[in-house]
Motif scaffolding. Sequence first.
Motif, PDB file in Angstrom:
ATOM      1  N   CYS A  76       0.836  -1.198   0.000  1.00 30.63           N
ATOM      2  CA  CYS A  76       0.000   0.000   0.000  1.00 30.63           C
ATOM      3  C   CYS A  76       0.872   1.250   0.000  1.00 30.63           C
ATOM      4  CB  CYS A  76      -0.899  -0.007   1.242  1.00 30.63           C
ATOM      5  SG  CYS A  76      -2.173   1.269   1.278  1.00 30.63           S
ATOM      6  N   ASN A  77       0.341   2.352  -0.533  1.00 28.10           N
ATOM      7  CA  ASN A  77       1.022   3.638  -0.385  1.00 28.10           C
ATOM      8  C   ASN A  77       0.982   4.054   1.080  1.00 28.10           C
ATOM      9  OD1 ASN A  77      -1.884   4.120  -0.744  1.00 28.10           O
ATOM     10  ND2 ASN A  77      -1.360   6.293  -0.766  1.00 28.10           N
ATOM     11  N   HIS A  78       1.849   4.982   1.443  1.00 25.69           N
ATOM     12  CA  HIS A  78       2.040   5.297   2.867  1.00 25.69           C
ATOM     13  C   HIS A  78       2.035   6.809   3.077  1.00 25.69           C
ATOM     14  CE1 HIS A  78       2.937   4.518   6.926  1.00 25.69           C
ATOM     15  NE2 HIS A  78       4.247   4.386   6.879  1.00 25.69           N
ATOM     16  N   ILE A  79       1.100   7.275   3.900  1.00 27.77           N
ATOM     17  CA  ILE A  79       0.934   8.702   4.154  1.00 27.77           C
ATOM     18  C   ILE A  79       1.121   9.041   5.624  1.00 27.77           C
ATOM     19  CG2 ILE A  79      -0.709  10.641   4.046  1.00 27.77           C
ATOM     20  CD1 ILE A  79      -2.073   9.161   1.694  1.00 27.77           C
ATOM     21  N   SER A  80       0.582   8.216   6.494  1.00 30.78           N
ATOM     22  CA  SER A  80       0.464   8.580   7.898  1.00 30.78           C
ATOM     23  C   SER A  80       0.517   7.349   8.791  1.00 30.78           C
ATOM     24  CB  SER A  80      -0.858   9.316   8.113  1.00 30.78           C
ATOM     25  OG  SER A  80      -1.126   9.542   9.475  1.00 30.78           O
ATOM     26  N   TRP A  81       0.762   7.578  10.083  1.00 31.25           N
ATOM     27  CA  TRP A  81       0.610   6.494  11.040  1.00 31.25           C
ATOM     28  C   TRP A  81      -0.837   6.035  11.128  1.00 31.25           C
ATOM     29  CZ3 TRP A  81      -2.617   7.903  15.040  1.00 31.25           C
ATOM     30  CH2 TRP A  81      -2.756   9.283  15.281  1.00 31.25           C
ATOM     31  N   VAL A 146       3.199  -4.545   4.058  1.00 36.74           N
ATOM     32  CA  VAL A 146       4.390  -3.700   3.961  1.00 36.74           C
ATOM     33  C   VAL A 146       4.036  -2.432   3.190  1.00 36.74           C
ATOM     34  CG1 VAL A 146       5.979  -5.655   4.041  1.00 36.74           C
ATOM     35  CG2 VAL A 146       5.212  -4.792   1.826  1.00 36.74           C
ATOM     36  N   PHE A 147       4.827  -1.389   3.430  1.00 39.75           N
ATOM     37  CA  PHE A 147       4.714  -0.142   2.680  1.00 39.75           C
ATOM     38  C   PHE A 147       5.967  -0.033   1.807  1.00 39.75           C
ATOM     39  CE2 PHE A 147       2.288   0.759   6.613  1.00 39.75           C
ATOM     40  CZ  PHE A 147       1.064   1.090   6.046  1.00 39.75           C
ATOM     41  N   PRO A 148       5.911  -0.515   0.580  1.00 42.34           N
ATOM     42  CA  PRO A 148       7.141  -0.648  -0.211  1.00 42.34           C
ATOM     43  C   PRO A 148       7.719   0.658  -0.741  1.00 42.34           C
ATOM     44  CG  PRO A 148       5.251  -1.475  -1.437  1.00 42.34           C
ATOM     45  CD  PRO A 148       4.758  -1.145  -0.062  1.00 42.34           C
ATOM     46  N   GLU A 149       7.055   1.790  -0.510  1.00 43.05           N
ATOM     47  CA  GLU A 149       7.690   3.067  -0.837  1.00 43.05           C
ATOM     48  C   GLU A 149       8.862   3.352   0.107  1.00 43.05           C
ATOM     49  OE1 GLU A 149       4.522   6.264  -2.254  1.00 43.05           O
ATOM     50  OE2 GLU A 149       3.765   5.073  -0.573  1.00 43.05           O
ATOM     51  N   GLY A 150       8.818   2.757   1.299  1.00 43.93           N
ATOM     52  CA  GLY A 150       9.918   2.902   2.242  1.00 43.93           C
ATOM     53  C   GLY A 150       9.843   4.131   3.112  1.00 43.93           C
ATOM     54  N   THR A 151       8.876   4.998   2.912  1.00 47.69           N
ATOM     55  CA  THR A 151       8.724   6.212   3.710  1.00 47.69           C
ATOM     56  C   THR A 151       7.320   6.761   3.483  1.00 47.69           C
ATOM     57  OG1 THR A 151       9.717   8.352   4.239  1.00 47.69           O
ATOM     58  CG2 THR A 151       9.587   7.772   1.909  1.00 47.69           C
ATOM     59  N   THR A 152       6.985   7.813   4.198  1.00 49.72           N
ATOM     60  CA  THR A 152       5.687   8.456   4.019  1.00 49.72           C
ATOM     61  C   THR A 152       5.783   9.585   3.003  1.00 49.72           C
ATOM     62  OG1 THR A 152       6.242   9.815   5.942  1.00 49.72           O
ATOM     63  CG2 THR A 152       4.792   7.926   6.315  1.00 49.72           C
ATOM     64  N   SER A 153       4.620   9.978   2.476  1.00 48.13           N
ATOM     65  CA  SER A 153       4.540  11.107   1.543  1.00 48.13           C
ATOM     66  C   SER A 153       3.300  11.918   1.883  1.00 48.13           C
ATOM     67  CB  SER A 153       4.462  10.609   0.098  1.00 48.13           C
ATOM     68  OG  SER A 153       3.175  10.071  -0.178  1.00 48.13           O
ATOM     69  N   ASP A 154       3.073  12.987   1.126  1.00 47.99           N
ATOM     70  CA  ASP A 154       1.866  13.784   1.367  1.00 47.99           C
ATOM     71  C   ASP A 154       0.644  13.187   0.683  1.00 47.99           C
ATOM     72  OD1 ASP A 154       2.228  14.383  -1.296  1.00 47.99           O
ATOM     73  OD2 ASP A 154       2.563  16.532  -1.003  1.00 47.99           O
ATOM     74  N   ALA A 294      12.411  21.228  -4.548  1.00 44.03           N
ATOM     75  CA  ALA A 294      10.991  21.563  -4.638  1.00 44.03           C
ATOM     76  C   ALA A 294      10.130  20.334  -4.777  1.00 44.03           C
ATOM     77  CB  ALA A 294      10.742  22.491  -5.846  1.00 44.03           C
ATOM     78  N   ARG A 295      10.767  19.175  -4.971  1.00 41.87           N
ATOM     79  CA  ARG A 295       9.990  17.952  -5.113  1.00 41.87           C
ATOM     80  C   ARG A 295       9.574  17.435  -3.741  1.00 41.87           C
ATOM     81  NH1 ARG A 295      11.143  15.274 -10.162  1.00 41.87           N
ATOM     82  NH2 ARG A 295      12.477  16.593 -11.432  1.00 41.87           N
ATOM     83  N   PRO A 296       8.450  16.677  -3.666  1.00 45.10           N
ATOM     84  CA  PRO A 296       8.085  16.108  -2.372  1.00 45.10           C
ATOM     85  C   PRO A 296       9.138  15.120  -1.940  1.00 45.10           C
ATOM     86  CG  PRO A 296       6.706  15.213  -4.143  1.00 45.10           C
ATOM     87  CD  PRO A 296       7.523  16.320  -4.733  1.00 45.10           C
ATOM     88  N   THR A 297       9.617  15.277  -0.730  1.00 44.86           N
ATOM     89  CA  THR A 297      10.709  14.429  -0.262  1.00 44.86           C
ATOM     90  C   THR A 297      10.259  13.375   0.728  1.00 44.86           C
ATOM     91  OG1 THR A 297      11.179  16.063   1.448  1.00 44.86           O
ATOM     92  CG2 THR A 297      12.408  16.241  -0.614  1.00 44.86           C
ATOM     93  N   GLY A 298       8.977  13.354   1.041  1.00 44.92           N
ATOM     94  CA  GLY A 298       8.481  12.293   1.911  1.00 44.92           C
ATOM     95  C   GLY A 298       8.630  12.642   3.366  1.00 44.92           C
ATOM     96  N   GLY A 299       8.554  11.610   4.166  1.00 47.49           N
ATOM     97  CA  GLY A 299       8.453  11.856   5.583  1.00 47.49           C
ATOM     98  C   GLY A 299       9.644  11.337   6.337  1.00 47.49           C
ATOM     99  N   HIS A 300       9.365  10.534   7.337  1.00 49.71           N
ATOM    100  CA  HIS A 300      10.388  10.150   8.298  1.00 49.71           C
ATOM    101  C   HIS A 300      11.275   9.079   7.697  1.00 49.71           C
ATOM    102  CE1 HIS A 300       8.377  12.056  11.927  1.00 49.71           C
ATOM    103  NE2 HIS A 300       7.773  12.467  10.852  1.00 49.71           N
ATOM    104  N   GLY A 301      12.418   9.490   7.146  1.00 48.76           N
ATOM    105  CA  GLY A 301      13.344   8.576   6.498  1.00 48.76           C
ATOM    106  C   GLY A 301      13.249   8.711   5.008  1.00 48.76           C
ATOM    107  N   ALA A 302      14.337   9.051   4.335  1.00 51.23           N
ATOM    108  CA  ALA A 302      14.310   9.184   2.887  1.00 51.23           C
ATOM    109  C   ALA A 302      14.126   7.825   2.260  1.00 51.23           C
ATOM    110  CB  ALA A 302      15.618   9.805   2.413  1.00 51.23           C
ATOM    111  N   ALA A 303      13.628   7.807   0.996  1.00 49.33           N
ATOM    112  CA  ALA A 303      13.440   6.546   0.298  1.00 49.33           C
ATOM    113  C   ALA A 303      14.770   5.838   0.156  1.00 49.33           C
ATOM    114  CB  ALA A 303      12.836   6.801  -1.085  1.00 49.33           C
ATOM    115  N   ALA A 304      14.734   4.550   0.383  1.00 46.93           N
ATOM    116  CA  ALA A 304      15.964   3.785   0.324  1.00 46.93           C
ATOM    117  C   ALA A 304      16.264   3.369  -1.102  1.00 46.93           C
ATOM    118  CB  ALA A 304      15.833   2.538   1.217  1.00 46.93           C
TER     119      ALA A 304
END
Length: 317
Positions: A76-81, A146-154, A294-304
């Motif tokens: 699934c995509n990952h936005i929030s806890w 699992v959240f295979p994006e590896g981090t959160t986004s907006d 200026a690009r969305p960089t995601g949340g807690h932890g950059a994409a691996a």
Amino acid sequence: MLARLPVTLRRTLRISLLMLHLAWGVTVAGLAFPLFKPVQRDRFITAWARRLLRVLGVRAQLAPAPRLPGGALLVCNHISWLDIYLIYAAQRVHFVSKAEVRAWPVAGWLAQKSGTLFIERGRRADTARIIPEMHDLMQDGAWVAVFPEGTTSDGRALRRFMPSLLQPAVQLNCPVVPAALHYRTLAGEYSAAPAYIDDISMWQSLKQIVSEPGLIAELQFGEPILPNGHRRELAALAEAATARLLGAAPARGTPPDARPTGGHGAAPARGTPPDARPTGGHGAAPARGTPPDARPTGGHGAAASDTAPQTPADPPA
């Protein structure tokens, strides 16, 4: 009713109700879980998650999960806890979460009691350790998420799905179930309030959510995908399926044959004038030439990297 109250009062009431709800969860998990049968424990986790969403003012709109005879891997995509509890409300799963969550007060303990698997991000050896645990659960008929994006986004764009934690599905020839979630205001507009990004703390994120008049959280499931090849191919197919559910373009680097070819959110055809391409809104990809900062960089932890372990950034409980 709470939606009409002043923000400060609404926030105070919701946080007070949340404390009571957490106390109930800790009491049951500590005293009753050892006595519960697995099916009773699963039902409680689902009911507790649904109640939690209501306490926080979140209206869940949940599509039914596919009925499968055995285990599955949910991606699934990952936005929030909040994502964790939204998925729990629809389907009992075992999440894979970053190891730091286990040390968090209350949330980490609840996560462990709910059957969460913990992994140390950035350590390939720990990925190798966790894969057999996922394998065993899925082989026994359980769902692992699992959240295979590896981090959160907006939530307005989809990141590339990384393949390493899809390996158990390949080994077992077990279906991968794509899912997509997003959050809206009560008026139906995009909401950034739940987004757990930009290094905000858990407390700040909670205050943002409970300060809203209310939120609508939508969760959809796609058709199960049977593995047929390498885990990288499987990740690309799962990403494209999630993108279709979101109405978003797959992340750059996804093979062209895995990209959605039509419908809302499909990538524009080559030759489409730049001013005719989507430039914003839910799922829009950054335009070429957009400066990196200026690009969305995601949340807690950059994409691996492609081979780094993917772990949700937020606490399942």
